[in-house]
Design a protein around this motif. Sequence first.
Motif, PDB file in Angstrom:
ATOM      1  N   VAL A 106     -15.989 -13.469  10.289  1.00  0.00           N
ATOM      2  CA  VAL A 106     -14.898 -12.588   9.887  1.00  0.00           C
ATOM      3  C   VAL A 106     -13.569 -13.313  10.075  1.00  0.00           C
ATOM      4  N   CYS A 107     -12.574 -12.875   9.315  1.00  0.00           N
ATOM      5  CA  CYS A 107     -11.212 -13.394   9.420  1.00  0.00           C
ATOM      6  C   CYS A 107     -10.361 -12.301  10.054  1.00  0.00           C
ATOM      7  N   PHE A 108      -9.670 -12.615  11.143  1.00  0.00           N
ATOM      8  CA  PHE A 108      -8.896 -11.635  11.902  1.00  0.00           C
ATOM      9  C   PHE A 108      -7.403 -11.865  11.739  1.00  0.00           C
ATOM     10  N   LEU A 109      -6.654 -10.760  11.497  1.00  0.00           N
ATOM     11  CA  LEU A 109      -5.195 -10.787  11.486  1.00  0.00           C
ATOM     12  C   LEU A 109      -4.692  -9.792  12.515  1.00  0.00           C
ATOM     13  N   ASP A 110      -3.764 -10.209  13.375  1.00  0.00           N
ATOM     14  CA  ASP A 110      -3.249  -9.275  14.371  1.00  0.00           C
ATOM     15  C   ASP A 110      -2.289  -8.282  13.718  1.00  0.00           C
ATOM     16  N   LEU A 111      -1.956  -7.227  14.453  1.00  0.00           N
ATOM     17  CA  LEU A 111      -1.193  -6.118  13.892  1.00  0.00           C
ATOM     18  C   LEU A 111       0.193  -6.535  13.405  1.00  0.00           C
ATOM     19  N   GLN A 112       0.871  -7.399  14.157  1.00  0.00           N
ATOM     20  CA  GLN A 112       2.221  -7.786  13.766  1.00  0.00           C
ATOM     21  C   GLN A 112       2.223  -8.541  12.444  1.00  0.00           C
ATOM     22  N   PHE A 113       1.291  -9.484  12.298  1.00  0.00           N
ATOM     23  CA  PHE A 113       1.248 -10.233  11.035  1.00  0.00           C
ATOM     24  C   PHE A 113       0.776  -9.331   9.900  1.00  0.00           C
ATOM     25  N   LEU A 114      -0.133  -8.404  10.195  1.00  0.00           N
ATOM     26  CA  LEU A 114      -0.560  -7.461   9.162  1.00  0.00           C
ATOM     27  C   LEU A 114       0.625  -6.636   8.666  1.00  0.00           C
ATOM     28  N   GLU A 115       1.471  -6.162   9.591  1.00  0.00           N
ATOM     29  CA  GLU A 115       2.649  -5.386   9.194  1.00  0.00           C
ATOM     30  C   GLU A 115       3.582  -6.227   8.326  1.00  0.00           C
ATOM     31  N   ASN A 116       3.769  -7.475   8.695  1.00  0.00           N
ATOM     32  CA  ASN A 116       4.597  -8.370   7.871  1.00  0.00           C
ATOM     33  C   ASN A 116       4.001  -8.536   6.479  1.00  0.00           C
ATOM     34  N   THR A 117       2.680  -8.667   6.431  1.00  0.00           N
ATOM     35  CA  THR A 117       1.985  -8.827   5.146  1.00  0.00           C
ATOM     36  C   THR A 117       2.168  -7.597   4.274  1.00  0.00           C
ATOM     37  N   LEU A 118       2.066  -6.413   4.874  1.00  0.00           N
ATOM     38  CA  LEU A 118       2.250  -5.167   4.123  1.00  0.00           C
ATOM     39  C   LEU A 118       3.673  -5.049   3.582  1.00  0.00           C
ATOM     40  N   ASN A 119       4.639  -5.487   4.364  1.00  0.00           N
ATOM     41  CA  ASN A 119       6.042  -5.389   3.939  1.00  0.00           C
ATOM     42  C   ASN A 119       6.360  -6.310   2.766  1.00  0.00           C
ATOM     43  N   VAL A 120       5.675  -7.447   2.705  1.00  0.00           N
ATOM     44  CA  VAL A 120       5.990  -8.461   1.690  1.00  0.00           C
ATOM     45  C   VAL A 120       5.131  -8.308   0.437  1.00  0.00           C
ATOM     46  N   ASN A 121       3.919  -7.790   0.574  1.00  0.00           N
ATOM     47  CA  ASN A 121       2.940  -7.809  -0.516  1.00  0.00           C
ATOM     48  C   ASN A 121       2.594  -6.387  -0.960  1.00  0.00           C
ATOM     49  N   SER A 122       3.342  -5.879  -1.918  1.00  0.00           N
ATOM     50  CA  SER A 122       3.171  -4.493  -2.349  1.00  0.00           C
ATOM     51  C   SER A 122       1.800  -4.244  -2.980  1.00  0.00           C
ATOM     52  N   LYS A 123       1.269  -5.216  -3.701  1.00  0.00           N
ATOM     53  CA  LYS A 123      -0.037  -5.045  -4.344  1.00  0.00           C
ATOM     54  C   LYS A 123      -1.125  -4.841  -3.292  1.00  0.00           C
ATOM     55  N   PHE A 124      -1.069  -5.620  -2.213  1.00  0.00           N
ATOM     56  CA  PHE A 124      -2.028  -5.467  -1.127  1.00  0.00           C
ATOM     57  C   PHE A 124      -1.835  -4.117  -0.433  1.00  0.00           C
ATOM     58  N   THR A 125      -0.591  -3.702  -0.232  1.00  0.00           N
ATOM     59  CA  THR A 125      -0.300  -2.432   0.431  1.00  0.00           C
ATOM     60  C   THR A 125      -0.872  -1.262  -0.353  1.00  0.00           C
ATOM     61  N   VAL A 126      -0.652  -1.259  -1.667  1.00  0.00           N
ATOM     62  CA  VAL A 126      -1.178  -0.182  -2.513  1.00  0.00           C
ATOM     63  C   VAL A 126      -2.705  -0.173  -2.467  1.00  0.00           C
ATOM     64  N   ALA A 127      -3.334  -1.340  -2.520  1.00  0.00           N
ATOM     65  CA  ALA A 127      -4.788  -1.422  -2.495  1.00  0.00           C
ATOM     66  C   ALA A 127      -5.344  -0.912  -1.171  1.00  0.00           C
ATOM     67  N   LEU A 128      -4.656  -1.199  -0.067  1.00  0.00           N
ATOM     68  CA  LEU A 128      -5.116  -0.732   1.236  1.00  0.00           C
ATOM     69  C   LEU A 128      -4.995   0.791   1.336  1.00  0.00           C
ATOM     70  N   VAL A 129      -3.919   1.361   0.793  1.00  0.00           N
ATOM     71  CA  VAL A 129      -3.772   2.818   0.777  1.00  0.00           C
ATOM     72  C   VAL A 129      -4.894   3.452  -0.035  1.00  0.00           C
ATOM     73  N   ARG A 130      -5.215   2.853  -1.179  1.00  0.00           N
ATOM     74  CA  ARG A 130      -6.317   3.380  -1.995  1.00  0.00           C
ATOM     75  C   ARG A 130      -7.646   3.272  -1.261  1.00  0.00           C
ATOM     76  N   LEU A 131      -7.824   2.190  -0.520  1.00  0.00           N
ATOM     77  CA  LEU A 131      -9.046   2.016   0.253  1.00  0.00           C
ATOM     78  C   LEU A 131      -9.167   3.107   1.309  1.00  0.00           C
ATOM     79  N   LEU A 132      -8.070   3.415   1.984  1.00  0.00           N
ATOM     80  CA  LEU A 132      -8.072   4.476   2.990  1.00  0.00           C
ATOM     81  C   LEU A 132      -8.373   5.829   2.351  1.00  0.00           C
TER      82      LEU A 132
END
Length: 229
Positions: A106-132
């Motif tokens: 597995v590939c692990f990302l900690d919470l702080q970097f995940l939050e940064n990723t969500l802030n910068v990458n809208s396509k990933f953010t939308v996909a994660l919301v749809r996944l939830l």
Amino acid sequence: MKECKNKCDLKSCFLCQLVLPDWLPAIEANKRNLEIKKGQQVFKEDDPVTGIYFVYKGTIKVHKRWDNEKELIIRFSKPGDVIGYLGLGLDPTYPVTTTALEPSVVCFLDLQFLENTLNVNSKFTVALVRLLATDLQESHKSMRDLAHMSVKARIAKAFVSMKNQFGLRSDGSINLDINKQDIAAYAGASYETFFKVVTELTANKIVAFSGKSLFIQNEALLLEIIARG
């Protein structure tokens, strides 16, 4: 779990397919690849949330306590899938346990970097919301099935679901090595009840087992059982 190097190709997982190309070097610098032995947990129910995981290799079962002695398998995650996202709510603990069914990475990302990723990458953010949202819908369906479907129908549905998710090997068996206890947990059935139903299904040549290999011999009849509920 043991950390390993250079396992992720930065192409295959849910995350890497959705972030901006310029963000991939940041992922490379911040990710941790972890080797998981068969039967080893990635995280367990009620553990504090530390981050999110992306499956690179292997199969992971996602499960939770049903009562003091039983578990309910919610789903199976395979390469490309994400696990741990249910722990991102207001309660900072994981609501499920994840266990490797085979040697996995597995590939692990900690919470702080995940939050940064969500802030910068809208396509990933939308996909994660749809996944939830999809996960919530599936959870509601599963609870409805537990309440209203017969055990036999739930077991039939479990067989068909595994076949649809994992496909078939060249010999016709479902491409997943899994023991009967785990299939029972996936169907929300006690092992004793599962054994009785499977004995009937094998006698009628609807399914067959060879070790941990499962063969669906008559999918049409399984679908009839599911339809009858």
